[in-house]
Design a protein around this motif. Structure first.
Motif, mmCIF file in Angstrom:
data_model
loop_
_atom_site.group_PDB
_atom_site.id
_atom_site.type_symbol
_atom_site.label_atom_id
_atom_site.label_comp_id
_atom_site.label_asym_id
_atom_site.label_seq_id
_atom_site.Cartn_x
_atom_site.Cartn_y
_atom_site.Cartn_z
ATOM 1 N N ALA A 35 0.831 -1.210 0.000
ATOM 2 C CA ALA A 35 0.000 0.000 0.000
ATOM 3 C C ALA A 35 0.865 1.260 0.000
ATOM 4 C CB ALA A 35 -0.931 -0.006 1.214
ATOM 5 N N TYR A 36 1.922 1.261 0.801
ATOM 6 C CA TYR A 36 2.801 2.425 0.847
ATOM 7 C C TYR A 36 3.492 2.645 -0.492
ATOM 8 C CZ TYR A 36 2.681 4.120 5.656
ATOM 9 O OH TYR A 36 2.309 4.712 6.830
ATOM 10 N N ARG A 37 3.948 1.544 -1.106
ATOM 11 C CA ARG A 37 4.616 1.692 -2.402
ATOM 12 C C ARG A 37 3.645 2.226 -3.442
ATOM 13 N NH1 ARG A 37 8.942 3.217 -3.863
ATOM 14 N NH2 ARG A 37 9.825 1.940 -2.185
ATOM 15 N N ALA A 38 2.412 1.712 -3.446
ATOM 16 C CA ALA A 38 1.414 2.178 -4.411
ATOM 17 C C ALA A 38 1.069 3.647 -4.178
ATOM 18 C CB ALA A 38 0.152 1.322 -4.320
ATOM 19 N N SER A 39 1.085 4.085 -2.909
ATOM 20 C CA SER A 39 0.705 5.465 -2.596
ATOM 21 C C SER A 39 1.761 6.478 -3.021
ATOM 22 C CB SER A 39 0.438 5.608 -1.094
ATOM 23 O OG SER A 39 1.655 5.582 -0.358
ATOM 24 N N LEU A 40 2.922 6.005 -3.442
ATOM 25 C CA LEU A 40 3.978 6.908 -3.932
ATOM 26 C C LEU A 40 3.876 7.146 -5.436
ATOM 27 C CD1 LEU A 40 6.995 5.527 -1.885
ATOM 28 C CD2 LEU A 40 6.056 7.835 -1.722
ATOM 29 N N ALA A 41 2.909 6.518 -6.088
ATOM 30 C CA ALA A 41 2.745 6.694 -7.534
ATOM 31 C C ALA A 41 2.406 8.150 -7.857
ATOM 32 C CB ALA A 41 1.643 5.782 -8.052
ATOM 33 N N PRO A 42 2.876 8.660 -9.008
ATOM 34 C CA PRO A 42 2.550 10.040 -9.403
ATOM 35 C C PRO A 42 1.048 10.246 -9.543
ATOM 36 C CG PRO A 42 4.327 9.150 -10.754
ATOM 37 C CD PRO A 42 3.771 7.997 -9.968
ATOM 38 N N CYS A 43 0.626 11.480 -9.337
ATOM 39 C CA CYS A 43 -0.799 11.787 -9.421
ATOM 40 C C CYS A 43 -1.306 11.605 -10.855
ATOM 41 C CB CYS A 43 -1.057 13.220 -8.957
ATOM 42 S SG CYS A 43 -0.408 14.475 -10.075
ATOM 43 N N PRO A 44 -2.592 11.358 -11.038
ATOM 44 C CA PRO A 44 -3.152 11.231 -12.384
ATOM 45 C C PRO A 44 -3.000 12.544 -13.161
ATOM 46 C CG PRO A 44 -4.671 10.351 -10.746
ATOM 47 C CD PRO A 44 -3.604 11.079 -9.991
ATOM 48 N N ARG A 45 -2.553 12.444 -14.385
ATOM 49 C CA ARG A 45 -2.319 13.636 -15.197
ATOM 50 C C ARG A 45 -3.614 14.430 -15.428
ATOM 51 N NH1 ARG A 45 1.942 14.791 -18.601
ATOM 52 N NH2 ARG A 45 2.748 12.672 -18.230
ATOM 53 N N ASP A 46 -4.716 13.730 -15.698
ATOM 54 C CA ASP A 46 -5.981 14.418 -15.947
ATOM 55 C C ASP A 46 -6.459 15.192 -14.717
ATOM 56 O OD1 ASP A 46 -6.007 13.486 -18.509
ATOM 57 O OD2 ASP A 46 -7.424 11.854 -18.128
ATOM 58 N N TRP A 47 -6.296 14.578 -13.542
ATOM 59 C CA TRP A 47 -6.707 15.274 -12.318
ATOM 60 C C TRP A 47 -5.913 16.559 -12.132
ATOM 61 C CZ3 TRP A 47 -3.836 16.798 -8.138
ATOM 62 C CH2 TRP A 47 -4.566 17.341 -7.052
ATOM 63 N N HIS A 84 -0.905 11.720 -5.466
ATOM 64 C CA HIS A 84 -2.173 12.432 -5.577
ATOM 65 C C HIS A 84 -2.605 13.093 -4.273
ATOM 66 C CE1 HIS A 84 -6.730 12.177 -6.770
ATOM 67 N NE2 HIS A 84 -6.322 13.413 -6.547
ATOM 68 N N ASP A 85 -2.691 12.296 -3.193
ATOM 69 C CA ASP A 85 -3.229 12.849 -1.948
ATOM 70 C C ASP A 85 -2.322 13.915 -1.352
ATOM 71 O OD1 ASP A 85 -1.372 10.755 -1.411
ATOM 72 O OD2 ASP A 85 -2.086 10.627 0.644
ATOM 73 N N ILE A 86 -1.007 13.710 -1.464
ATOM 74 C CA ILE A 86 -0.068 14.695 -0.925
ATOM 75 C C ILE A 86 -0.118 15.982 -1.736
ATOM 76 C CG2 ILE A 86 2.399 15.215 -0.658
ATOM 77 C CD1 ILE A 86 2.809 12.372 0.281
ATOM 78 N N LEU A 87 -0.212 15.860 -3.048
ATOM 79 C CA LEU A 87 -0.270 17.059 -3.888
ATOM 80 C C LEU A 87 -1.560 17.832 -3.645
ATOM 81 C CD1 LEU A 87 0.763 18.915 -6.058
ATOM 82 C CD2 LEU A 87 -0.082 17.307 -7.787
#
Length: 206
Positions: A35-47, A84-87
């Motif tokens: 879960a932690y590794r997945a949560s480091l993924a870049p935010c969605p470009r469209d969002w 995403h969530d951090i941004l």
């Protein structure tokens, strides 16, 4: 996963695993690492494009469409790597902290986001190191950061792990069928063919 304020040695996964005793807890560690590794993924470009566009409409003062387009492209490029969530949180905080209500600069947003990302990345590394201990693997990179090292450095006498904890760790590793064992000084190793099981003090011929 936090550092131990009462010991001078760095955090390491072998020490952290002393408190992980049940199959359910082991599963939680593995699930948490993923879960932690997945949560480091870049935010969605469209969002991000939609978020920046709404900011430009609500807070922007630039009317030239070419300049607005350039701002959207450059700001998006410089923020796209953030989770995403951090941004989302960092943009909101940067706007709220802006004294004149202007759109925050990229640097203002990243000043909030970057420390949060660094903390999450460290926690992800630590969970992954604990998973490797459970699986009987180690990180052999001598240049790895302290939380990436599974093998503990020899600690001063006052910081030594109690023998009872060494014995409990070895019993748990044996119970879960892994080759990882702890020595009396707290360092870990993988048992090879023919190696004897360590005694209650962690002494063996390994």
């Amino acid at each position: 996963m936090a550092d131990n304020r009462f010991r001078s040695t760095p955090w390491n996964a072998a020490d952290a695993m002393f408190s992980i005793v049940s199959t359910d807890e082991r599963r939680q560690v593995a699930d948490g690492a993923r879960a932690y590794r997945a949560s480091l993924a870049p935010c969605p470009r469209d969002w991000l494009k939609k978020r920046l566009s709404s900011m430009a409409l609500a807070h922007g003062h630039e009317k030239d469409p070419d300049r607005v387009t350039a701002w959207l492209q450059e700001t998006g490029r410089l923020l796209l790597d953030l989770p995403h969530d951090i941004l989302a949180y960092s943009i909101d905080e940067a706007i709220k902290r802006s004294e004149r209500g202007f759109m925050p600069a990229v640097g203002q947003t990243r000043a909030i986001a970057d420390p949060l990302v660094a903390t999450r990345r460290e926690e992800a590394y630590r969970l992954e190191a604990m998973v490797q201990v459970m699986e009987g693997r180690t990180r052999g990179d001598a240049d790895a950061k302290p939380w990436e090292r599974v093998v503990a450095a020899v600690a001063p006498e006052a910081d030594r792990i109690p023998a009872a904890d060494i014995a409990a760790f070895n019993r748990n590793m044996r119970k879960f069928g892994t080759a990882m064992r702890a020595r009396a000084d707290g360092s870990t190793y993988s048992m090879g063919p023919g190696d004897r099981e360590p005694d209650e003090q962690g002494t063996s011929n390994a």
